[in-house]
Each structure stands twice: as structure tokens, then as C-alpha cells.
Motif scaffolding. Structure first.
Motif, short mmCIF file in Angstrom:
data_model
loop_
_atom_site.label_atom_id
_atom_site.label_comp_id
_atom_site.label_asym_id
_atom_site.label_seq_id
_atom_site.Cartn_x
_atom_site.Cartn_y
_atom_site.Cartn_z
N ASP A 221 1.81 6.50 -7.36
CA ASP A 221 0.60 7.30 -7.59
C ASP A 221 0.71 8.77 -7.20
OD1 ASP A 221 -0.51 4.91 -8.41
OD2 ASP A 221 -1.55 4.54 -6.51
N ASP A 222 1.68 9.12 -6.38
CA ASP A 222 1.76 10.48 -5.85
C ASP A 222 3.16 11.03 -6.10
OD1 ASP A 222 2.11 12.73 -4.08
OD2 ASP A 222 0.37 12.04 -2.95
N GLU B 279 0.83 -1.20 0.00
CA GLU B 279 0.00 0.00 0.00
C GLU B 279 0.87 1.26 0.00
OE1 GLU B 279 -2.74 2.30 3.25
OE2 GLU B 279 -2.82 0.11 3.25
N LEU B 280 1.90 1.27 0.84
CA LEU B 280 2.80 2.42 0.89
C LEU B 280 3.61 2.53 -0.40
CD1 LEU B 280 4.00 2.17 4.61
CD2 LEU B 280 2.29 3.73 3.65
N VAL C 97 10.69 14.51 6.88
CA VAL C 97 11.88 14.17 6.08
C VAL C 97 11.65 12.90 5.27
CG1 VAL C 97 14.33 13.54 6.16
CG2 VAL C 97 13.44 15.35 7.66
N ASN C 98 11.13 11.86 5.90
CA ASN C 98 10.90 10.59 5.22
C ASN C 98 9.39 10.30 5.23
OD1 ASN C 98 10.59 7.80 4.57
ND2 ASN C 98 12.75 7.49 5.01
N PRO C 99 8.70 10.57 4.12
CA PRO C 99 7.25 10.44 4.12
C PRO C 99 6.75 9.03 4.38
CG PRO C 99 8.04 10.71 1.87
CD PRO C 99 9.22 10.94 2.79
N ALA D 129 8.81 12.33 -4.80
CA ALA D 129 9.90 13.33 -4.75
C ALA D 129 10.43 13.48 -3.33
CB ALA D 129 9.40 14.68 -5.28
N ALA D 130 9.55 13.48 -2.35
CA ALA D 130 9.99 13.59 -0.95
C ALA D 130 10.77 12.35 -0.53
CB ALA D 130 8.77 13.80 -0.04
#
Length: 180
Positions: free
Chosen positions: A88-89, A81-82, A145-147, A94-95
């Protein structure tokens, strides 16, 4: 939130980390995040261990309740899921790439190791492979910092704000007392 360079860990801190891991801690160069009671939660590990082994996992989650929570998330299939979020995003992707670069920048302060050059941990920057490593990075670097690490922590049953140590702070106090 802490950022490198870290002060060298004390003998007491290394004893707590070893007890948390159930084995001798190796290559610890600092405590990158702590439980609200003061016990280590994440260690920063040398990119090359004393035996010469390259070690890409700079931020290593050691807190037993936190590691159990990440294991539970992995067992409940949260990683696909992650990972889908990365596809998808564009903002999350990018993050996550920026998190990968920040991770490498932090680690290189403790040495460059050609065998792991460009390799961070947890599947960054394109996959979600190990929530333990991603949560460890998120805890050490701080929110935003780490999404993917942040999302894993949000979804977990564990929180850095609420101590779940067997005896809050006792492990560190006992270790400090015995090393004095």
C-alpha cells in the motif's frame, strides 16, 4: 548503530551470546548492537558457518527480552499488517528494498556465498517473514534503514534504551573475568 566491519568478538562476548541462545554461538563475526548495559543484542554472523553451511541471517537477534518481544508480535498477527504496508505504501516498499540491498552489502564484507546470493533475511525485499531478523537489522543499522524492522521495534514491548537483562552488564563482566 554499528556497521561492518566489526571487531572480532571476545571470548567473553561469545560466552554471553551462547548463554543468551542456550546453545553454542556459531559463526559470530562481531557484535552488531548492544543493550544499554553493554550485553550483546544482535550478532553479525558469517555467511558461511565453519561446517560449510550457508547462513543468510547476517544480523541475528540474541537478546532474550528482544526475541521474546518479536515472538509476541509475530503471535499477535502483526506481520500481515506490516506486509500490507509494502503493498500500500510505495515509499515504505522502496525503503524496504533499499534495506535489503544494505543488508546484502553488509554481509558480503564477510564473504560471498553463491547459495545465498541475493537472499537477505526476514522476507526482504517483498515479504515480511521474520520480525526477529528485521528487528536485528534495524538495531544494527540504526533507525531509518529498515522501515519494517523499525516499526516492529516501535510496536514491541522491548526497547534498546531500557535494559531488561536479568542482571545488567553482569553476564559480560562475569564472562570477561573468567576469560582473563
Amino acid at each position: 548503530m554499528t556497521t561492518p566491519p566489526y571487531p572480532a568478538p571476545t571470548t567473553a562476548e561469545l560466552a554471553v551470546v551462547s548463554a543468551q541462545l542456550g546453545r553454542q554461538a556459531r559463526g559470530v563475526v562481531g557484535i552488531a548492537a548492544r543493550c544499554s548495559c553493554g550485553n550483546p543484542t544482535v550478532v553479525a554472523t558469517a555467511p558461511r558457518l565453519t561446517d560449510g553451511t550457508p547462513f543468510p541471517t547476517f544480523y541475528y537477534l540474541t537478546h532474550p527480552a528482544a526475541t521474546a518481544a518479536m515472538s509476541t508480535l509475530e503471535a499477535t498477527q502483526v506481520m500481515p499488517e506490516l506486509a500490507a504496508l509494502l503493498a500500500d505504501d510505495e515509499d515504505i516498499a522502496a525503503a524496504y528494498l533499499a534495506a535489503h540491498r544494505a543488508y546484502l552489502s553488509d554481509r558480503v564484507q564477510f564473504g560471498e556465498v553463491s547459495e545465498i546470493d541475493g537472499i537477505s533475511a526476514g522476507g526482504m525485499p517483498t515479504r515480511v517473514k521474520c520480525l526477529h531478523a528485521l528487528a536485528g537489522h534495524a538495531l544494527a543499522a540504526g533507525p531509518g534503514v529498515n522501515p519494517i524492522g523499525d516499526l516492529a521495534l516501535e510496536r514491541s514491548s522491548w526497547s534498546p534504551e531500557r535494559c531488561r537483562c536479568d542482571d545488567p552488564g553482569a553476564a559480560l563482566r562475569d564472562a570477561e573475568a573468567s576469560s582473563a
